[in-house]
Design a protein around this motif. Structure first.
Motif, PDB file in Angstrom:
ATOM      1  N   PHE A  44       0.852  -1.184   0.000  1.00  0.00           N
ATOM      2  CA  PHE A  44       0.000   0.000   0.000  1.00  0.00           C
ATOM      3  C   PHE A  44       0.886   1.231   0.000  1.00  0.00           C
ATOM      4  CE2 PHE A  44      -2.667  -2.994   2.622  1.00  0.00           C
ATOM      5  CZ  PHE A  44      -3.510  -3.325   1.596  1.00  0.00           C
ATOM      6  N   TYR A  65      -1.899  -3.380   8.751  1.00  0.00           N
ATOM      7  CA  TYR A  65      -3.224  -3.167   8.150  1.00  0.00           C
ATOM      8  C   TYR A  65      -4.217  -4.301   8.437  1.00  0.00           C
ATOM      9  CZ  TYR A  65      -6.887  -2.008   4.894  1.00  0.00           C
ATOM     10  OH  TYR A  65      -8.106  -1.708   4.358  1.00  0.00           O
ATOM     11  N   GLY A  66      -3.784  -5.531   8.195  1.00  0.00           N
ATOM     12  CA  GLY A  66      -4.688  -6.668   8.392  1.00  0.00           C
ATOM     13  C   GLY A  66      -5.173  -6.749   9.824  1.00  0.00           C
ATOM     14  N   ILE A  72      -7.798  -3.995  10.472  1.00  0.00           N
ATOM     15  CA  ILE A  72      -9.170  -4.157   9.958  1.00  0.00           C
ATOM     16  C   ILE A  72      -9.864  -5.359  10.588  1.00  0.00           C
ATOM     17  CG2 ILE A  72      -8.827  -2.948   7.772  1.00  0.00           C
ATOM     18  CD1 ILE A  72      -8.602  -5.649   6.396  1.00  0.00           C
ATOM     19  N   HIS A  73      -9.084  -6.381  10.989  1.00  0.00           N
ATOM     20  CA  HIS A  73      -9.732  -7.539  11.599  1.00  0.00           C
ATOM     21  C   HIS A  73      -9.810  -7.409  13.112  1.00  0.00           C
ATOM     22  CE1 HIS A  73      -9.891  -9.377   7.742  1.00  0.00           C
ATOM     23  NE2 HIS A  73      -8.594  -9.505   7.621  1.00  0.00           N
ATOM     24  N   ARG A 114       3.018  -8.821   5.459  1.00  0.00           N
ATOM     25  CA  ARG A 114       1.666  -8.290   5.598  1.00  0.00           C
ATOM     26  C   ARG A 114       0.653  -9.431   5.618  1.00  0.00           C
ATOM     27  NH1 ARG A 114       0.056  -4.466   0.744  1.00  0.00           N
ATOM     28  NH2 ARG A 114      -0.132  -6.447  -0.320  1.00  0.00           N
ATOM     29  N   VAL A 131      -1.689 -11.510   9.748  1.00  0.00           N
ATOM     30  CA  VAL A 131      -3.026 -11.881  10.212  1.00  0.00           C
ATOM     31  C   VAL A 131      -3.097 -13.366  10.531  1.00  0.00           C
ATOM     32  CG1 VAL A 131      -4.207 -10.011   9.006  1.00  0.00           C
ATOM     33  CG2 VAL A 131      -3.891 -12.180   7.846  1.00  0.00           C
TER      34      VAL A 131
END
Lengths: 273, 427
Positions: A118, A128-129, A132-133, A182, A186
């Motif tokens: 990104f 990021y992961g 958002i999770h 990345r 997660v």
């Protein structure tokens, strides 16, 4: 060659080798994929073992990338693409109505052909992961997660001084490892890699291959590759696709030393593709 | 082989000539464009620069109780009814005791703006303590005197002895004032602090600027969110089918509709059907919203399309939902383009006249609007109104208003460029 393939390419066909396993992470049954009227994948049956690396090889346009993208439903983003059949992730059909793609993709991560970090900082890319999770409770946990993910990808030492700098400032190989970091941040069960080294130089490729090897301790990895050497180096099993059909699946050593199917042999000896 | 070399040499010559010719076409076009812009600017500036100064005349006024018919106990109502007209005339007459002819006396009063008595009254209303005192005042000169003093003063009078609308008596008076040092030019603050007026010396564009700002505010508040939402939905969420294709074609058509038609639409819908008041920035903003929507939608869609698909795949592959993908990745990358489109749309709206004429924003309005439901006019309409006025002094006012409008447009466009440079971080 054309005559040869005609002889072996009937509408009903059987995959040579050992496509099915007893203990599998992902099991694919009777999967057909259509782009509009055109069929891209024909009746594929394949089991993918837990914590194994399986590589998918085959000439360009044989459907291996399409098949890979079925495994985390990335094909959903293409309007005209239609998938039939059954793909089970630990006894759960991922094409079932009850399955949310968001949840699925948190369990089946993906690394793309071209490094696509990104346009944000290195830290934000890895975080990021989790963000958002909602995987971490506070900043400290997130920091730890970012650090451990980067460490697992061998990127920590190279970027720890510049976590807040843009990720696009990294070299191609570093960017691809960042994309892997990345993806593993997660903690997915399966990682799909679509020609992850095709845009990298040989040294960066070697680093990424080493990384794949290490990651296979904890993750199930499906890798699409054009390089047969790479398939031989990183994977335990190899699947050969030809014109949308899964021709042969076997242990990598068997596929490369003693292919059973004529098409496989022609491909690995360089007569097709 | 030799044959090939000569043939090649021939075509090369031709190709080079064609290239040179083409470059010259380009240079000539650029030169023509630059020349047009330069001509426009020099013309407007040379006509309009005068409007930024204003002629004032010093005068000593004694706020005499007797003349005004007031006492120290007088109330505000008394002050409002008092005869400031006589006070002003007496004061002016007193300075020229030799002038007895009534018509010539009228010329004396005419040196000053017709609003001079009202200015005196307003002064007393603001501060009643000036009553009974003598004040040194500076009063705006009449527009004809102003034009003469700024542009023709000191020039040799021709045979007729008349310049513009100024007669020899006035010229002599101005000369006298000039010799006394009582007449002088100052920066024209009235232009920026007053609303419109029938008297050019008192006419300002504050009302029009505020009206334009209020109208643009309404336009921006409505068109930006609506256009961005439309663009995002059509690009990222809507299925590609007949209906969305139809919508797309219509948005493109809408961009090509003449603006006056939007004005008629606004008149029919907002004023006649919904009963909103006429001449107000609210309706003006609604009409301009309709007009700028397609512009912003088209540029927003283009900038959303320009976001690389690999970023979308990366986000979706991480398990982001579609809304998260759009909000976290697509929108920030598309924002510079969207803002540029919006500002260009706004600049278009700022310069728009025709649709606003249709909804009555062409009225003569002196008051500065304070809300979006107050009657108002806008800069381009003000220019139109002034260009239409017969007084000579309005000519330079018109040019000055054009300069101010152009300044706003240039400011907005450079903001767009700056924003794009600022936000466009291709990293």
């Amino acid at each position: 060659m054309a005559e040869n393939s005609k002889q072996t390419m009937n509408d009903t066909y059987e995959t040579t080798g050992i496509p099915l396993l007893k203990d599998s992470k992902l099991s694919v049954r009777n999967v057909d994929v259509f782009y509009g009227d055109k069929q891209a994948i024909f009746d594929v049956n394949l089991d993918i073992g837990k914590n194994q690396v399986i590589s998918m090889i085959g000439p360009s346009g044989c459907g291996k990338s399409t098949f890979l993208r079925c495994l985390n439903r990335m094909n959903d983003t293409i309007d005209i693409c239609n998938v039939t059949g059954e793909i089970k992730l630990e006894d759960q059909n991922i094409y079932d109505r009850s399955i949310d793609v968001v949840e699925l993709r948190a369990r089946v991560g993906m690394v793309f052909q071209k490094p696509n970090p990104f346009p944000k900082s290195i830290y934000e890319n890895v975080a990021y992961g989790a963000r958002i999770h909602g995987l971490t409770d506070n900043k400290l946990e997130l920091d730890e997660l970012v650090e451990s993910s980067l460490k697992r990808c061998g990127l920590w030492k190279e970027v720890k001084e510049r976590l807040l700098e843009p990720a696009t400032g990294l070299s191609g190989g570093q960017q691809q490892r960042l994309c892997i970091a990345r993806a593993i941040a997660v903690n997915p069960e399966v990682i799909l890699m679509d020609e992850p080294c095709s845009a990298l130089d040989p040294i960066a490729t070697a680093t990424v291959e080493e990384l794949i090897h290490e990651l296979s301790q904890n993750f199930t990895i499906c890798i699409v590759t054009h390089s047969m050497q790479q398939a031989a180096r990183v994977s335990q099993r190899t699947a050969y696709f030809h014109l949308g059909k899964l021709i042969e699946v076997n242990d990598t050593s068997v596929v490369f030393t003693n292919p059973k199917h004529q098409l496989t042999e022609e491909y690995i000896t360089g007569r097709i593709g | 082989m030799n044959d090939k070399a000569t043939r090649l040499a021939q075509t090369l010559k031709r190709r080079h000539a064609a290239e040179r010719r083409f470059q010259w076409y380009g240079r000539l076009s650029v030169a023509f464009g630059v020349a047009c812009v330069l001509f426009l600017f020099t013309d407007i500036i040379s006509k309009g620069y005068g409007a930024f100064t204003q002629t004032y005349i010093d005068i000593e006024v004694t706020f005499d109780y007797e003349t005004l018919g007031l006492t120290p106990d007088s109330t505000e109502t008394d002050v409002k009814a008092a005869s400031f007209n006589s006070l002003f005339r007496n004061t002016v007459r007193a300075q020229y005791p030799e002038v007895t002819d009534r018509r010539k006396q009228r010329t004396l009063y005419g040196l000053y703006t017709t609003d001079a008595p009202i200015m005196l009254r307003d002064m007393v209303l603001r501060d009643p303590s000036v009553l009974g005192t003598t004040q040194q005042l500076t009063i705006v000169a009449d527009d004809d005197i102003d034009t003469y003093y700024k542009h023709s003063f000191g020039q040799d009078l021709g045979e007729g002895g008349v310049i513009g609308r100024v007669n020899p008596q006035q010229i002599a008076l101005v000369q006298q004032l000039h010799d006394q040092g009582r007449i002088h030019k100052k920066f024209n603050t009235i232009l920026f602090t007053n609303g419109d007026s029938r008297d050019p010396e008192l006419a300002g564009i504050k009302g029009a600027i505020i009206g334009s700002l209020l109208t643009l505010l309404v336009t921006l508040m409505l068109s930006f969110p609506i256009a961005v939402a439309t663009a995002i939905y059509l690009e990222e969420f809507a299925p590609k089918n007949r209906l969305t294709e139809f919508i797309e074609v219509n948005i493109n058509n809408l961009a090509a509709v003449p603006s006056v038609i939007f004005g008629l639409l606004g008149l029919a819908i907002f004023i006649n059907f919904f009963g909103l008041p006429r001449s107000v920035p609210l309706v003006g903003g609604l009409v301009l919203t309709l007009m700028t929507l397609p512009t912003i939608i088209i540029s927003s869609r283009a900038s959303i399309k320009a976001v690389p698909p690999s970023i979308r795949e990366a986000a979706l592959g991480m398990g982001a939902s579609k809304v998260q993908m759009v909000m976290h990745h697509v929108l920030p990358l598309a924002m510079p383009g969207m803002l540029t489109g919006t500002i260009i749309g706004m600049a278009q709206a700022l310069g728009e006249t025709a649709p606003l004429l249709m909804i009555g924003m062409v009225a003569f309005i002196v008051e500065t609007p304070a809300a979006i439901t107050d009657a108002a006019t806008v800069l381009p309409v003000q220019i139109y109104l002034w260009a239409d006025s017969p007084e000579r002094a309005f000519v330079e006012k018109t040019s000055a208003a054009i300069m101010i409008l152009l300044a706003f447009l240039i400011f907005m466009n450079s903001t767009a460029v700056w924003l794009r440079k600022r936000l466009e971080r291709r990293w």
